[in-house]
Scaffold this motif. Structure first.
Motif, PDB file in Angstrom:
ATOM      1  N   SER A 123       0.824  -1.206   0.000  1.00 44.19           N
ATOM      2  CA  SER A 123       0.000   0.000   0.000  1.00 44.19           C
ATOM      3  C   SER A 123       0.862   1.261   0.000  1.00 44.19           C
ATOM      4  O   SER A 123       2.065   1.211   0.270  1.00 44.19           O
ATOM      5  N   ASN A 124       0.225   2.370  -0.278  1.00 49.04           N
ATOM      6  CA  ASN A 124       0.906   3.667  -0.234  1.00 49.04           C
ATOM      7  C   ASN A 124       0.495   4.456   1.005  1.00 49.04           C
ATOM      8  O   ASN A 124       0.690   5.665   1.072  1.00 49.04           O
ATOM      9  N   LYS A 125      -0.031   3.749   2.002  1.00 55.41           N
ATOM     10  CA  LYS A 125      -0.411   4.425   3.240  1.00 55.41           C
ATOM     11  C   LYS A 125       0.840   4.789   4.033  1.00 55.41           C
ATOM     12  O   LYS A 125       1.868   4.113   3.953  1.00 55.41           O
TER      13      LYS A 125
END
Length: 352
Positions: A180-182
């Motif tokens: 993810s890009n969190k």
């Protein structure tokens, strides 16, 4: 050839300092001109004038098919049927990889010319000028990451699958769908710190984790790579130990620097979280797969490490004013260009 590379790097690096002062029209024009020059340098190289180019020439005329990707086979057959020389293949690969790369950089970077100069300092020589099949695959990988982040999953998957037509290793790019890009959570932060020392322990113990991969999901293929290494058939492709490779050592410094400033960089550069995770994955491949095959470890490292060009660019935000950051990052790029050029020239000596 080497002089052309030096002039290309100096020109792009100089333009990077003018980037914010240029109007969009002029910036796009210069960007396009740089792309054309990059295609010509990579595409018009003389066989034997760059590392591996004579190997590609031999594969081209011998119509090699064993473990050669479909794109290479199809293009070779097409150009040979037209009685064209190997440069037709070189320029076609460059005409595919360079525009794809420039497109990806323009989408993923706030300072495209600075990112391009960072790319030229190492990966342009390594990929477009030498490992041209990897060049297309890695450019498509960057676009796959972009489309994944834009939630255009079908486009992202298509980029990965197209990459496998140019280099089979591109299939590992499917891992981006699990990342993810969190923003980094606390456990992410500490895990990313510790994977490097743990990986280095694996590296020096020569521990092969691939032996635990079941045959049904690729274990037999891995066993063949293991046998090649054990029989000493990797030869000059083994490369040099990571601690003697300036490009890798510089990226280790970048990696820990980015982790130190991760909150600031996450705030300034929206793609930072996924790229720092992918760089960590690159180091895992490098340190843990070397006992299986130095070639496999290096190929997968380079495939994921390509994202470092964006982390180097984002690193300018750690400095105030930004121009100081540009000078420091450009100095690192110049050092990397010097050592990459040295390895490039030594590679010529080995091949000749």
């Amino acid at each position: 050839m080497f002089i052309s590379l030096v002039l290309l790097f100096i020109t792009c690096l100089s333009l990077a300092f003018l980037e914010e002062r240029l109007v969009d029209k002029d910036k796009k024009l210069l960007y396009a001109i740089m792309g054309v020059v990059m295609i010509l340098i990579a595409g018009l190289r003389i066989p034997g004038a760059t590392p591996d180019s004579d190997v590609y020439e031999s594969m081209y005329y011998s119509k090699a098919t064993l473990l050669v990707e479909p794109s290479f086979t199809l293009l070779s057959d097409l150009f040979l049927s037209m009685s064209l020389g190997v440069n037709a293949l070189f320029i076609t690969y460059a005409a595919i990889s360079v525009p794809l790369r420039l497109n990806a950089i323009s989408k993923l970077s706030s300072f495209p010319l600075l990112t391009l100069s960072i790319y030229i300092s190492h990966y342009y020589m390594l990929h477009d000028v030498v490992e041209m099949r990897c060049a297309v695959a890695s450019a498509l990988f960057l676009l796959a990451v972009y489309y994944k982040l834009e939630k255009k999953i079908a486009y992202s998957l298509l980029c990965i699958l197209m990459g496998t037509l140019f280099h089979y290793s591109a299939l590992v790019g499917l891992v981006i769908f699990a990342i993810s890009n969190k923003p980094l959570k606390t456990w992410h932060y500490y895990a990313l710190h510790f994977i490097i020392p743990i990986g280095i322990v694996f590296y020096f113990l020569n521990f092969d984790i691939s032996q635990y991969v079941p045959a049904e999901i690729g274990g037999e293929k891995l066993q063949r790579y293991r046998e090649l290494k054990e029989n000493g058939m990797e030869g000059d492709m083994e490369g040099i130990p990571f601690f003697r490779d300036p490009a890798i050592m510089l990226n280790l410094i970048l990696y820990y620097g980015c982790l130190f400033y991760h909150e600031l960089l996450t705030d300034k550069y929206k793609y930072f979280p996924i790229f720092i995770k992918l760089l960590g994955l690159a180091f895992i491949c490098k340190f843990t797969l070397g006992s299986l095959s130095s070639v496999v470890a290096s190929r997968l490292f380079e495939y994921f490490d390509i994202v470092s060009i964006f982390l180097w660019t984002a690193a300018v935000y750690a400095f105030n004013p930004l121009d100081i950051g540009k000078y420091i990052i450009s100095t690192a790029s110049t050092i990397r260009f010097f050592f990459s050029s040295l390895i490039y020239v030594l590679g010529l000596g080995v091949n000749n």
